[in-house]
Design an enzyme around this catalytic site. Structure first.
Site, PDB file in Angstrom:
ATOM      1  N   ALA A 158     -25.673 -53.753  16.984  1.00 33.52           N
ATOM      2  CA  ALA A 158     -26.842 -54.628  17.083  1.00 33.52           C
ATOM      3  C   ALA A 158     -27.845 -54.155  16.038  1.00 33.52           C
ATOM      4  O   ALA A 158     -27.835 -52.977  15.647  1.00 33.52           O
ATOM      5  CB  ALA A 158     -27.433 -54.527  18.478  1.00 33.52           C
ATOM      6  N   GLY A 201     -22.610 -52.951  19.308  1.00 32.95           N
ATOM      7  CA  GLY A 201     -22.352 -54.382  19.480  1.00 32.95           C
ATOM      8  C   GLY A 201     -21.150 -54.866  18.680  1.00 32.95           C
ATOM      9  O   GLY A 201     -20.542 -55.877  19.041  1.00 32.95           O
ATOM     10  N   GLU A 229     -18.289 -54.001  20.798  1.00 34.06           N
ATOM     11  CA  GLU A 229     -18.387 -54.895  21.974  1.00 34.06           C
ATOM     12  C   GLU A 229     -17.918 -56.314  21.625  1.00 34.06           C
ATOM     13  O   GLU A 229     -17.260 -56.977  22.426  1.00 34.06           O
ATOM     14  CB  GLU A 229     -19.820 -54.897  22.509  1.00 34.06           C
ATOM     15  CG  GLU A 229     -20.168 -53.557  23.161  1.00 34.06           C
ATOM     16  CD  GLU A 229     -21.641 -53.426  23.518  1.00 34.06           C
ATOM     17  OE1 GLU A 229     -22.482 -53.565  22.598  1.00 34.06           O
ATOM     18  OE2 GLU A 229     -21.948 -53.202  24.700  1.00 34.06           O
ATOM     19  N   GLU A 256     -24.570 -45.837  21.337  1.00 37.07           N
ATOM     20  CA  GLU A 256     -25.899 -46.174  21.869  1.00 37.07           C
ATOM     21  C   GLU A 256     -26.664 -44.987  22.451  1.00 37.07           C
ATOM     22  O   GLU A 256     -27.880 -44.881  22.287  1.00 37.07           O
ATOM     23  CB  GLU A 256     -25.778 -47.281  22.927  1.00 37.07           C
ATOM     24  CG  GLU A 256     -25.528 -48.667  22.353  1.00 37.07           C
ATOM     25  CD  GLU A 256     -24.065 -48.980  22.102  1.00 37.07           C
ATOM     26  OE1 GLU A 256     -23.218 -48.070  22.144  1.00 37.07           O
ATOM     27  OE2 GLU A 256     -23.776 -50.172  21.871  1.00 37.07           O
TER      28      GLU A 256
END
Ligand code: COA
Length: 260
Positions: A66, A112, A115, A135
Site C-alpha cells: 500500500a 498489499g 495481499e 507491516e
C-alpha cells in the site's frame, strides 16, 4: 475507460491488467485501487475475457505494498476505513470474481502487493520475486486480508513467522510453502501464465465460475462448502455447457462450449 495508474490489455480470451507506477514500485494508492476495481469489473463482465492476469510493470516489483505516503498521517477511524474500503473494492472483490484471476508475480510482492496476489485464484512467480508482509515493521498489521489468506495458503505457523518477522521469502521458498504454483525466469513469466490461461480457456467458463464459488465457500464464515458444492454441481446440469461437454465426449469430439 482510460486509466492513469494501470494498463488493461485484451488478447485471445485473456485480459492482462498491469499496475503501472514503476517509479513507486507499483505501490497501491487510493486511485490505483479504484482503477483496479473498475478494470477487474469490466474484464469480469466482458464475455470475451475468459481469464484475467494481474501483474506489475517494470522488472523490479509486482507491488511494493500500500502507498505508505498516503496513510502515514491517518487516525484510528481513517485506518479502519482504509482497510474496509480496500477489502471491499479490490481484495474480496477479486477473490469472488467468476472469471479466473492469475497473479503473475514479477518482483517484490510486499504488504498489499502480496495481499493482492493472494486474493487472486492462484499465483505464478518469476525467480527474482520476493514476498512478505512487512507491516509490523511500520507499526501496523496487514489490513487487506493478509492475516487471513496467508495462513490459508501456507499454514498458521509459517504465516505467523512471516508476519512477526516482517521478513521476505524468495520465490523458491514461496513455492515450497505453496504460496506460488510455479517459478520461472522473468522472461518466461507471462508466457507461462498465458499458457496456463489457455488451458483454462478450453474448459467450460460456467463450470469454472461455479467451481470458484464452491472452493471459496470453504473459507467463508457461516457457509457450508459441501452444501455449496452440491448446489453448484446440481446447477451445472441445467447449463448449455454441460450438454455440450457431455455430448462432445460421447461423440468423441472436442467440446465447443457456448459459455452459458
Ligand atoms: N509506498 C509508497 N512508496 C513506495 C513504497 C510503498 N509501499 N514502496 C516503494 N516506494 C517508493 C519509494 O519511496 C521510492 O520512491 P522515491 O524514489 O520517490 O523515493 C520508490 O518507490 C523506489 O523505492 P526504493 O525504496 O528506493 O527501492 P529499493 O530498491 O531501495 O527498495 C523495497 C525496495 C521494496 C525494499 C522498498 O521500497 C520498501 O521497503 N518498500 C516498502 C515495502 C513495505 O513496507 N510495504 C508494505 C506497506 S504497508
Amino acid at each position: 475507460m482510460t486509466y492513469e495508474n494501470i494498463l488493461s490489455d485484451y488478447q485471445n480470451g485473456i485480459t492482462t491488467i498491469t499496475i503501472n507506477r514503476p517509479s513507486k514500485l507499483n505501490a497501491l494508492n487510493k486511485a490505483t485501487i479504484e482503477e483496479l476495481h473498475e478494470a477487474f469489473k469490466a474484464a469480469n463482465n466482458d464475455n470475451e475475457t475468459k481469464v484475467i492476469i494481474i501483474t506489475g510493470s517494470g522488472e523490479k516489483a509486482f507491488v511494493a505494498g500500500a502507498d505508505i505516503s498516503e496513510f502515514a498521517n491517518f487516525n484510528i477511524e481513517n485506518g479502519g476505513k482504509l482497510a474496509a474500503k480496500g477489502q471491499e473494492l479490490l481484495f474480496d472483490f477479486v477473490e469472488h470474481l467468476s472469471t479466473p484471476v492469475i497473479a503473475a508475480v514479477n518482483g517484490f510482492a510486499l504488504g498489499g502487493g502480496l495481499e493482492l496476489a493472494m486474493a487472486a485464484h492462484f499465483r505464478v512467480a518469476s525467480d527474482n520475486a520476493k514476498m512478505g508482509l512487512p507491516e509490523v515493521s511500520l507499526g501496523v498489521i496487514p489490513g487487506y486480508g493478509g492475516t487471513q489468506r496467508l495462513p490459508q495458503l501456507v499454514g498458521k505457523g509459517r504465516a505467523m513467522e512471516m508476519i512477526m518477522t516482517a521478513g521476505m521469502i524468495d520465490a523458491n521458498t514461496a513455492k515450497d510453502y505453496g504460496l506460488v504454483n510455479h517459478v520461472v525466469t522473468q522472461e518466461e513469466l507471462i508466457p507461462l501464465t498465458k499458457k496456463i490461461a489457455s488451458k483454462i480457456i478450453r474448459n467450460s467458463t460456467v463450470a469454472i465460475s461455479k467451481a470458484i464459488k464452491a472452493v471459496n465457500a470453504n473459507y467463508q464464515d457461516g457457509v457450508n462448502g459441501y452444501e455449496t458444492e452440491i448446489k453448484q454441481f446440481g446447477d451445472c446440469f441445467g447449463t448449455e455447457d454441460f450438454k455440450e461437454g457431455t455430448t462432445a465426449f460421447l461423440e468423441k469430439r472436442k467440446a465447443e462450449f457456448p459459455g452459458k
